[in-house]
Design a protein around this motif. Structure first.
Motif, PDB file in Angstrom:
ATOM      1  N   THR A 142       0.708  -1.715  -0.107  1.00 26.66           N
ATOM      2  CA  THR A 142      -0.335   0.160   0.398  1.00 26.66           C
ATOM      3  C   THR A 142       0.516   1.134   0.398  1.00 26.66           C
ATOM      4  O   THR A 142       0.476   2.638  -0.563  1.00 26.66           O
ATOM      5  N   GLY A 143       1.645   1.045   0.902  1.00 28.43           N
ATOM      6  CA  GLY A 143       2.746   2.048   0.486  1.00 28.43           C
ATOM      7  C   GLY A 143       3.802   2.353  -0.695  1.00 28.43           C
ATOM      8  O   GLY A 143       4.180   3.661  -0.785  1.00 28.43           O
ATOM      9  N   ILE A 144       4.350   1.653  -1.307  1.00 29.72           N
ATOM     10  CA  ILE A 144       4.844   1.759  -2.383  1.00 29.72           C
ATOM     11  C   ILE A 144       2.947   1.894  -3.680  1.00 29.72           C
ATOM     12  O   ILE A 144       4.028   3.003  -4.354  1.00 29.72           O
ATOM     13  N   LEU A 145       2.266   1.829  -3.658  1.00 26.99           N
ATOM     14  CA  LEU A 145       1.004   2.336  -4.287  1.00 26.99           C
ATOM     15  C   LEU A 145       0.535   4.105  -4.541  1.00 26.99           C
ATOM     16  O   LEU A 145       0.669   4.419  -5.075  1.00 26.99           O
ATOM     17  N   GLN A 146       1.094   3.746  -2.845  1.00 28.81           N
ATOM     18  CA  GLN A 146       0.690   5.269  -2.513  1.00 28.81           C
ATOM     19  C   GLN A 146       2.025   6.407  -3.219  1.00 28.81           C
ATOM     20  O   GLN A 146       1.591   6.893  -3.979  1.00 28.81           O
ATOM     21  N   THR A 147       3.168   6.002  -2.754  1.00 33.89           N
ATOM     22  CA  THR A 147       4.236   6.401  -3.404  1.00 33.89           C
ATOM     23  C   THR A 147       4.243   6.733  -4.923  1.00 33.89           C
ATOM     24  O   THR A 147       4.765   8.282  -5.910  1.00 33.89           O
ATOM     25  N   GLY A 148       3.704   5.490  -5.675  1.00 33.40           N
ATOM     26  CA  GLY A 148       3.465   5.714  -7.029  1.00 33.40           C
ATOM     27  C   GLY A 148       2.328   7.141  -7.482  1.00 33.40           C
ATOM     28  O   GLY A 148       2.853   7.467  -8.174  1.00 33.40           O
TER      29      GLY A 148
END
Length: 409
Positions: free
Chosen positions: A292-298
């Motif tokens: 989720t954190g990686i998607l939010q960063t993207g």
């Protein structure tokens, strides 16, 4: 969009965000003190409940002052074009794009932190001291600051260098390449945080052989959780507050318990706390949180790519030409409403995960010891046992104490 419109839009977003935040804080702090719940009567006295309310009110007043200071200073910087003025001053030294951006953000970061030092010092050595939490020495306080600066320069400076270089070399498509780099960095930090970064600030000591360790290991084996590393962290060198956390993947998994946790809880309660932390792993919360954190960063990087070459944003901040660092600053302000919404969603997911981890601990070990541990933690840290529902919805990553106890008991 015209630069003046963008300028007032930035000021409006900052103002509305400040008002929204402080209004919710006021609703939370203005709730009247009720009676001590029956389930807490052996832990929480009416006097202790009043002390808890006083602690929350003191922090609210302090936060209102510091937040107001930051809010007014930011408005002044936008209104009078000081962000752009700093850019003009640095350009006189003939710096190329990448060094210019690194020095620019370095000055803003260090300048902002220096301004915050008196506030941090007061909060640590006055507020936390008055309520019996502070264990930090002046030496440790400033040593942490210096270490934080060095870490930010090395890690933050490197990531900023890569980001600006990609923007200059690739253009708007920089976002997906830097997204991959950011994702790898996030995984790396999660795996090696307790081994590389945490020891810079705290000492980790393996849990001593004995009944507690044997009980912990036996429980871990019973739920199919191969655990080799249980560490005690000297959290007491800074605060009397207790905590525990889990980090790493695979063979690098580590459970870290604050030494204050061992001082304040029975072995049975400690195993229950550990069962909760293992519950996060067994339920896939660690992996889900990382994804989720990686998607939010993207998402954030993609939106940034849409604004990164906007001359109007740079002009709105007082610049005389397009500057990547000015556009990044403008973007962070424009992105803040989206960030708030994403934060609310992340907090909702986090609260759901906490309930699931509690349920795991209850089903695989016992609910009562965990409930007792939560009561002790809450009382000793002067937590708010009756927060406003809207404040919980926006800001709480963990469910309120009474909600957790209701499910456990």
């Amino acid at each position: 969009m015209d630069q003046e419109i963008i300028k007032y839009l930035l000021m409006g977003i900052i103002t509305l965000t400040f008002i929204f935040d402080k209004t919710i804080n006021y609703l939370n702090i203005s709730r009247k003190i009720g009676d001590v719940p029956q389930t807490l009567d052996q832990y929480l006295s009416p006097d202790k409940l009043k002390e808890s309310k006083k602690y929350q009110q003191t922090n609210y007043t302090f936060g209102l002052f510091t937040g107001g200071f930051s809010f007014i200073l930011t408005l002044i910087f936008i209104a009078f074009g000081f962000f752009g003025y700093l850019d003009e001053c640095l350009r006189q030294f003939g710096l190329s794009h990448i060094p210019l951006s690194i020095v620019y953000f370095g000055i803003l970061f260090i300048g902002s932190d220096i301004l915050s030092i008196p506030f941090d010092y007061y909060h640590t050595f006055k507020i936390e001291e008055d309520f019996g939490f502070n264990k930090t020495t002046v030496k440790t306080f400033f040593a942490d600051k210096i270490k934080g600066y060095l870490l930010s320069i090395i890690v933050g400076g490197t990531l900023l260098f890569v980001l600006v270089w990609l923007i200059l070399e690739i253009g708007r498509d920089f976002w997906w390449i830097f997204w991959i780099i950011a994702a790898l960095f996030m995984v790396f930090v999660n795996m090696f945080y307790s081994g590389l970064i945490l020891p810079l600030f705290n000492k980790l000591t393996p849990l001593e052989e004995g009944e507690l360790k044997n009980t912990i290991m036996a429980y871990a084996r019973s739920v199919g959780f191969p655990l080799e590393n249980v560490f005690i962290m000297d959290g007491s060198k800074r605060s009397s507050k207790a905590n525990a956390f889990f980090s790493g993947f695979g063979k690098r998994k580590k459970v870290v318990l604050f030494d204050t946790l061992l001082e304040q809880h029975t072995p049975e309660e400690l195993v229950a706390v550990l069962a909760h932390e293992i519950g996060h792993f067994k339920k896939g919360h660690i992996r889900t949180g990382m994804i989720t954190g990686i998607l939010q960063t993207g998402i954030m990087l993609y939106i940034l790519s849409l604004f990164i070459f906007s001359e109007q944003i740079s002009y709105a901040l007082g610049g005389n030409q397009m500057a990547i660092h000015l556009n990044i600053i403008g973007f962070t302000m424009l992105f803040s409403p989206i960030s708030t919404v994403l934060g609310i969603l992340m907090n909702y997911l986090s609260r759901k995960n906490e309930f699931e981890a509690d349920a795991f601990a209850k089903s695989t070990y016992a609910g009562q010891p965990l409930a007792e541990a939560l009561k002790t933690l809450s009382v000793k840290t002067l937590s708010n046992i009756d927060p406003h529902p809207l404040y919980v919805f926006v800001n709480y990553s963990h469910p309120p104490l009474m909600s957790r106890l209701k499910r456990l008991e």
